[in-house]
Design a protein around this motif. Structure first.
Motif, PDB file in Angstrom:
ATOM      1  N   SER A 148       0.599  -1.382  -0.011  1.00 12.15           N
ATOM      2  CA  SER A 148       0.179   0.051  -0.155  1.00 12.15           C
ATOM      3  C   SER A 148       0.947   1.361  -0.115  1.00 12.15           C
ATOM      4  O   SER A 148       0.801   2.213  -0.572  1.00 12.15           O
ATOM      5  CB  SER A 148      -0.876  -0.092   1.193  1.00 12.15           C
ATOM      6  N   VAL A 166       0.566   4.175  -2.855  1.00  9.28           N
ATOM      7  CA  VAL A 166       0.282   5.500  -2.541  1.00  9.28           C
ATOM      8  C   VAL A 166       1.500   6.448  -3.048  1.00  9.28           C
ATOM      9  O   VAL A 166       1.115   7.744  -3.550  1.00  9.28           O
ATOM     10  CB  VAL A 166       0.056   5.718  -0.940  1.00  9.28           C
ATOM     11  N   PHE A 204       1.289   9.424  -6.123  1.00 10.58           N
ATOM     12  CA  PHE A 204       1.698  11.198  -5.526  1.00 10.58           C
ATOM     13  C   PHE A 204       1.729  11.996  -6.656  1.00 10.58           C
ATOM     14  O   PHE A 204       1.032  13.140  -6.510  1.00 10.58           O
ATOM     15  CB  PHE A 204       3.050  11.195  -4.873  1.00 10.58           C
ATOM     16  N   LEU A 213      -1.797  12.526  -7.431  1.00  7.39           N
ATOM     17  CA  LEU A 213      -2.664  12.923  -6.166  1.00  7.39           C
ATOM     18  C   LEU A 213      -2.384  14.408  -5.923  1.00  7.39           C
ATOM     19  O   LEU A 213      -3.151  15.424  -5.535  1.00  7.39           O
ATOM     20  CB  LEU A 213      -2.341  11.987  -5.067  1.00  7.39           C
ATOM     21  N   ALA A 240      -3.676  12.584   0.050  1.00  3.03           N
ATOM     22  CA  ALA A 240      -2.384  11.611  -0.364  1.00  3.03           C
ATOM     23  C   ALA A 240      -1.575  11.806   1.277  1.00  3.03           C
ATOM     24  O   ALA A 240      -1.021  10.777   1.553  1.00  3.03           O
ATOM     25  CB  ALA A 240      -1.534  12.334  -1.334  1.00  3.03           C
ATOM     26  N   LEU A 243      -3.134   9.093   3.428  1.00  2.00           N
ATOM     27  CA  LEU A 243      -2.901   7.699   2.991  1.00  2.00           C
ATOM     28  C   LEU A 243      -1.452   7.604   3.185  1.00  2.00           C
ATOM     29  O   LEU A 243      -1.012   6.324   3.693  1.00  2.00           O
ATOM     30  CB  LEU A 243      -3.160   7.617   1.549  1.00  2.00           C
ATOM     31  N   LEU A 244      -0.446   8.475   3.102  1.00  2.00           N
ATOM     32  CA  LEU A 244       0.850   8.262   3.576  1.00  2.00           C
ATOM     33  C   LEU A 244       1.048   7.847   4.738  1.00  2.00           C
ATOM     34  O   LEU A 244       2.064   6.928   5.088  1.00  2.00           O
ATOM     35  CB  LEU A 244       1.895   9.619   3.110  1.00  2.00           C
ATOM     36  N   SER A 271      -0.587   4.255   5.630  1.00  2.00           N
ATOM     37  CA  SER A 271       0.130   3.048   4.611  1.00  2.00           C
ATOM     38  C   SER A 271       1.676   3.054   5.385  1.00  2.00           C
ATOM     39  O   SER A 271       1.939   1.708   5.480  1.00  2.00           O
ATOM     40  CB  SER A 271       0.073   3.269   3.375  1.00  2.00           C
TER      41      SER A 271
END
Length: 406
Positions: free
Chosen positions: A275, A279, A283, A286, A296, A299-300, A303
């Protein structure tokens, strides 16, 4: 969950705050001490160097001591380092104080992880580690922004006095909540025996996974501000709020990773790295709009920190004869990932590949971490059948001896 985990989380909160707050205070410190901004940046490096040196060293030399005593002592060293930072008369003194503040960082998390897992049932070990790390991730949401504002309005020295107060609260919590039982170190063969436990290939593969996996995070996160301003179009004043969103994602990922790892340690690690790579690879797309850029950032954090608890437990399991030392070494690996990831991300920027190129470099590091984790899995698969064969042979020896007697 035991209340003792709260004491560990308070200590982690203080450590996380002092580690990251310097980045927001650099302009104020540089102006007050009459040094350039790049020179002030060495204060961040000094702390990281203290972590790398202090993590394995302090864990090794305190291996025979009660872990409760070690934790309180490490937090006392933390308070001393931050108090000296507050009263540093000049740049050189502050540099030394920052190094001193970093020394207990890795050992605290390393020993704390061992204590946390000993306080709960085996099927809840990963969750207990994630609850201790909760203090670190919450520091990014609350501690760092508040401490930065304090430094901007009351002076940077007030920030370090505030962090020292957090350390004193952590000492009181540790003394009150960490039980005397279940915290004694296992019999050890001294420093040489502790270091011998790290001569295992699986241990180094686990540490390598940490360096590559979290190097992927810091390759992108170190340059998240120019991505948000130059690519996504955010104003500089909005970046602080967005970084708090990163902390929210990291907190959620940390808790989720701890829960999932109790069911499947290896599966959670592989899933987190996949994941993270995905992600980071997305980038450039996103970061093209404001709302997807905010997504983003969340999620960074999520993950990346899903892998935190699985990596910590894996290193401890691979060095079962010296879990405190191995766990502390994993924190040193985390800080090496910080420095190495930022360097690799900077190379991508310097090569002219664009403002989001550090994220793509991070995606490559995440894939590398996945490959190292795959090699570690293959090594374990080869060792398990061999161990199984030895147990089978051993189980037949008494039966064969009995047959001969007959």
């Amino acid at each position: 969950m035991p209340l003792a985990l709260l004491a560990l989380a308070v200590g982690a909160f203080g450590i996380g705050t002092t580690e990251f707050v310097m980045m927001g205070l650099l302009p104020d410190v540089a102006a007050d001490l009459h040094v350039s901004l790049p020179t002030a940046g060495h204060l961040v490096s000094a702390y990281a160097l203290g972590v790398v040196i202090g993590a394995p060293l302090l864990a090794a030399v305190t291996a025979r001591m009660s872990r409760r005593t070690v934790l309180i002592g490490l937090m006392a060293l933390f308070v001393a380092g931050n108090a000296l930072s507050a009263f540093a008369p000049g740049y050189d003194w502050l540099l030394a104080a920052r190094f001193l503040s970093g020394l207990p960082h890795g050992a605290f998390f390393g020993v704390g992880a061992v204590v946390a897992t000993n306080l709960v049932a085996p099927e809840r070990k990963a969750r207990s580690v994630s609850l201790m790390f909760l203090g670190l991730t919450v520091a990014n949401v609350v501690g760092v922004p508040v401490a930065t504002l304090m430094g901007q309005h009351l002076g940077w020295r007030a920030t370090f006095l505030g962090v020292s107060a957090i350390g004193l609260a952590a000492i009181a919590s540790l003394a009150a909540l960490i039980p005397h039982d279940h915290t004694h170190a296992a019999p050890a063969a001294g420093l040489r025996g502790e270091l011998a436990a790290l001569r295992s290939v699986p241990v180094w593969l686990a540490l390598g996974t940490t360096v590559a996996g979290f190097g992927a995070l810091f390759a992108a996160y170190s340059y998240i501000t120019p991505m948000l301003t130059d690519s996504a179009g955010y104003a500089e004043g909005s970046v602080t709020v967005l970084l708090a969103l990163f902390g929210v994602g990291a907190t959620a990922g940390n808790l989720l990773g701890g829960r999932l790892a109790d069911h499947s340690l290896r599966g959670t690690l592989f899933g987190g790295l996949v994941s993270l790579a995905g992600v980071l690879a997305l980038f450039p797309l996103l970061m093209s709009t404001t709302w997807t850029a905010a997504l983003a950032v969340i999620l960074l954090g999520a993950s990346a920190f899903i892998t935190g608890s699985p990596l910590q437990l894996m290193v401890m399991e691979k060095a079962s004869a010296a879990p405190s030392l191995a766990s502390s070494a994993n924190q040193a690996a985390f800080n090496l990932a910080n420095a190495g990831g930022a360097w690799i991300g900077g190379l991508a920027l310097a090569a002219g590949f664009g403002v989001t190129s550090p994220a793509l470099a991070g995606a490559g590091l995440a894939v590398l971490g996945l490959a190292v984790a795959g090699v570690a899995y293959a090594v374990d698969r080869r060792r398990v059948p061999a161990a199984g064969r030895q147990r089978v042979v051993a189980s037949h020896v008494p039966q064969e001896a009995e047959a001969l007697q007959r």
